[in-house]
Design a protein around this motif. Structure first.
Motif, PDB file in Angstrom:
ATOM      1  N   GLN A  47       0.808  -1.214   0.000  1.00 42.84           N
ATOM      2  CA  GLN A  47       0.000   0.000   0.000  1.00 42.84           C
ATOM      3  C   GLN A  47       0.849   1.276   0.000  1.00 42.84           C
ATOM      4  OE1 GLN A  47      -0.409  -2.512   2.393  1.00 42.84           O
ATOM      5  NE2 GLN A  47      -1.943  -3.493   1.054  1.00 42.84           N
ATOM      6  N   ARG A  48       2.173   1.111   0.066  1.00 41.88           N
ATOM      7  CA  ARG A  48       3.096   2.246   0.159  1.00 41.88           C
ATOM      8  C   ARG A  48       2.764   3.126   1.359  1.00 41.88           C
ATOM      9  NH1 ARG A  48       2.855   5.427  -5.190  1.00 41.88           N
ATOM     10  NH2 ARG A  48       4.258   6.790  -4.000  1.00 41.88           N
ATOM     11  N   SER A  49       2.320   2.494   2.424  1.00 41.69           N
ATOM     12  CA  SER A  49       1.956   3.239   3.627  1.00 41.69           C
ATOM     13  C   SER A  49       2.937   3.016   4.768  1.00 41.69           C
ATOM     14  CB  SER A  49       0.552   2.844   4.093  1.00 41.69           C
ATOM     15  OG  SER A  49       0.497   1.450   4.399  1.00 41.69           O
ATOM     16  N   ASP A  91       5.649   5.829   8.489  1.00 40.64           N
ATOM     17  CA  ASP A  91       4.327   5.531   7.925  1.00 40.64           C
ATOM     18  C   ASP A  91       3.733   6.804   7.352  1.00 40.64           C
ATOM     19  OD1 ASP A  91       2.534   6.905   9.947  1.00 40.64           O
ATOM     20  OD2 ASP A  91       3.599   5.520  11.274  1.00 40.64           O
ATOM     21  N   PRO A 102       0.974   8.237   3.716  1.00 37.09           N
ATOM     22  CA  PRO A 102       0.425   7.902   2.405  1.00 37.09           C
ATOM     23  C   PRO A 102       1.451   8.056   1.279  1.00 37.09           C
ATOM     24  CG  PRO A 102      -0.256  10.111   3.038  1.00 37.09           C
ATOM     25  CD  PRO A 102       0.496   9.556   4.205  1.00 37.09           C
ATOM     26  N   GLU A 103       1.382   7.170   0.318  1.00 38.97           N
ATOM     27  CA  GLU A 103       2.165   7.273  -0.915  1.00 38.97           C
ATOM     28  C   GLU A 103       3.650   7.502  -0.653  1.00 38.97           C
ATOM     29  OE1 GLU A 103       0.291   9.726  -4.009  1.00 38.97           O
ATOM     30  OE2 GLU A 103      -1.377   9.986  -2.613  1.00 38.97           O
ATOM     31  N   MET A 142       6.983  11.302   1.755  1.00 37.55           N
ATOM     32  CA  MET A 142       5.619  11.165   1.258  1.00 37.55           C
ATOM     33  C   MET A 142       5.506  11.804  -0.118  1.00 37.55           C
ATOM     34  SD  MET A 142       3.136  11.663   4.560  1.00 37.55           S
ATOM     35  CE  MET A 142       3.894  13.168   5.142  1.00 37.55           C
TER      36      MET A 142
END
Length: 602
Positions: A391-393, A409, A411-412, A428
């Motif tokens: 999830q690339r998280s 951690d 997003p993206e 990120m």
């Protein structure tokens, strides 16, 4: 307006700088790459061979290694075509005198002797051609506001400053160059003008060449390239030395160091070449320099002066006194164009593995299946790893026999990249990111979180970062930013503390601003490969170079999902839905099935 900073290659709020280009080749090089420790040992051996340690003189290597880790032949610049400018025509008009003067500025023979014949006596004495060059697409002479005043109206293509740094301009950018004429013995001559020369674009392409200066990383282990553009002629060696003494280009300031103390100048305003030896006479205070510093200075000039064909060796003087080099055997020539080991980290059925010589083996003592890894990276010693989840998280760090550790951690997250100092970089990719984070791999698996730094330069604020990959000397970072069909390809310098900890990024050099690309990789110390890895349709990876204004497209790849580059253009791999393929010649040859997300060290 874009800025371009661009030799033979081996070992501040401001406008973003620009310099596109590329080269196109491909053939597998069967040589095994040296790990960093092996390269260091190689450099130690080469130090004995390459540099003459007495009399402040070193021979210029034309091929083979000079403290380098990869034995590529030194590329010479193209031969400058002979250019014989026309003398002023008796009875010539004002327009013909202006155009004749600037055409004559394409030749530096005898200190621009012919060009000076177009000037009045006082203007000939004060005109300084070395301050820079304007390169135009088209030009015309336009009358000025007063009698005998004129303007040379240019559609400006490039501007080359006195240090060889090039700024590129889009078509339609106008620059007006004012001049005043007077009559001398009945003939029109230029009486007032700005410094510098003005030449058409086709003459620039014939007469100017890229030359690589080199500076050091702060540890003096690596030579870091700084490509400039100079007129090829009798003044080339002088231009190179002056630029070295003036220091690095803006995008490298703070990230690299010079062996020469600030303020060091030529004792005389030229570098004579006597029987192939460039005699570099510097200001007398260098007589107080240490032997170690003298070796480093000599090494820095020796590799910078490899390209001019007339130079075969360098002699270092201070106040006309030859600098002695006795007393230090510990100074090793820097590594040029650092290489990576031959193995690629990859994902094999949910586990991390190493792909090498068409074989893939799982990393022993490391179980990553439960993390569902993607986009792995590996250190130059091939014993530390980093990867994302699907999830690339989440970003994880790992090492054989040790616990996998989550360190970031969000997003993206960006696919990780190791630098040779052992830091893992990510961040990120959302517009709200605008920052990069680096984690130290030293003591990363203890109870405490690993040491980390977060870098958020002003120029990255609000940008969507697509990829960020560290150079193999650790002094620069390749960053892709943008959304949709437009991507900026940037190279910024990495500023570090005394212990190697990243402390900041310089204002970047911009390589291109155009086609949508999502991944980048270093090909050499002056080349990068970028590509759209969305996996839809046919895409052509793009090869960009600091030594060229052109972008080279490689052969199309259908369903391109990733790129991986080893040591040079002969070592390019692509990931597709059907597996791994390597570039051979100008085609892509299938290699390994089941190997996903391959990546060389870094």
């Amino acid at each position: 307006m874009k800025r371009m900073r661009s030799g033979a290659d081996h070992r501040v709020p401001a406008a973003v700088r620009t310099a596109p280009g590329a080269v196109r080749h491909a053939r597998r090089d069967g040589r095994r790459r040296c790990a960093p420790s092996v390269r260091s040992a190689l450099a130690l051996v080469l130090a004995v061979v390459v540099l003459v340690t007495a009399g402040g003189c070193a021979s210029i290597p034309r091929s083979g290694p000079v403290g380098k880790s990869q034995g590529d032949t030194v590329q010479q610049p193209k031969d400058a075509q002979n250019f014989y400018p026309q003398e002023p025509t008796p009875g010539g008009s004002q327009d013909s005198i202006i155009e004749g003067f600037y055409n004559a500025g394409s030749s530096d023979a005898d200190d621009y002797q012919v060009a000076r014949h177009y000037l009045s006596q006082s203007a000939s004495t004060t005109w300084k051609p070395e301050v820079g060059t304007l390169v135009y697409r088209t030009a015309k002479v336009v009358p000025g506001a007063k009698t005998h005043e004129y303007v040379y109206d240019l559609d400006l293509a490039y501007e080359v400053d006195g240090q060889g740094i090039v700024t590129t301009f889009p078509k339609g950018t106008h620059r007006k160059v004012p001049l005043t004429l007077t009559q001398v013995n009945g003939e029109w001559r230029i009486a007032q003008l700005e410094g510098g020369t003005v030449i058409p674009q086709d003459v620039f392409q014939r007469r100017y060449n890229p030359y690589t200066l080199y500076f050091y990383d702060p540890s003096f282990r690596y030579a870091v390239p700084d490509v400039r553009w100079f007129l090829t002629g009798s003044s080339t060696a002088t231009s190179i030395v002056k630029a070295v003494l003036a220091g690095p280009a803006p995008h490298l300031k703070g990230a690299v160091v010079s062996a020469f103390p600030d303020g060091t100048r030529l004792a005389k305003d030229s570098v004579p070449i006597v029987s192939g030896t460039a005699q570099v006479d510097l200001t007398a205070e260098l007589l107080q320099s240490s032997v170690t510093d003298r070796h480093r200075m000599l090494n820095q000039l020796t590799i910078a002066l490899r390209a001019p064909a007339s130079v075969v060796s360098v002699q270092l003087l201070a106040g006309s006194t030859t600098l002695t080099m006795d007393g230090s055997d510990s100074v090793v020539p820097p590594i040029l164009n650092a290489t990576v080991p031959s193995g690629q980290v990859s994902v094999l059925q949910g586990q991390l593995g190493i792909y090498e010589n068409n074989k893939a083996e799982r990393v022993k003592g490391l179980d990553t299946a439960s993390y569902n890894p993607r986009n792995p990276a590996v250190s130059y010693s091939l014993d530390s790893f980093a990867f994302l989840n699907q999830q690339r998280s989440a970003l994880y760090m790992a090492s054989a026999g040790k616990t996998v550790k989550e360190v970031l951690d969000g997003p993206e997250l960006l696919r990780p990249s190791f630098d040779p100092q052992g830091w893992v970089w990510s961040g990120m990719g959302s517009p709200q990111g605008g920052r990069l984070t680096a984690f130290s791999s030293d003591n990363a698996f203890g109870a405490a979180p690993p040491a980390s730094v977060s870098l958020a330069p002003d120029w990255l604020r609000g940008q969507t970062v697509k990829d960020a990959q560290l150079s193999r000397d650790g002094t620069r970072i390749l960053i892709l930013t943008g959304t949709g069909e437009g991507t900026k390809v940037l190279i910024a310098g990495v500023i570090r503390g005394a212990d190697g900890t990243p402390r900041g990024l310089t204002t970047p050099l911009q390589l291109s601003d155009g086609k949508n690309v999502t991944q980048g990789a270093w090909v050499s110390d002056t080349q990068v490969l970028v590509a759209n890895t969305s996996g839809t349709g046919a895409e052509s990876p793009l090869l960009l170079s600091l030594r060229s204004f052109q972008v080279q497209e490689l052969s199309d790849v259908v369903g391109l999902r990733g790129i991986s580059v080893g040591n040079g253009i002969q070592d390019i791999y692509v990931q597709t839905a059907t597996g791994l393929a390597q570039r051979v010649g100008n085609t892509w040859v299938q290699q390994g099935a089941g190997v996903k997300d391959p990546k060389f060290a870094g």
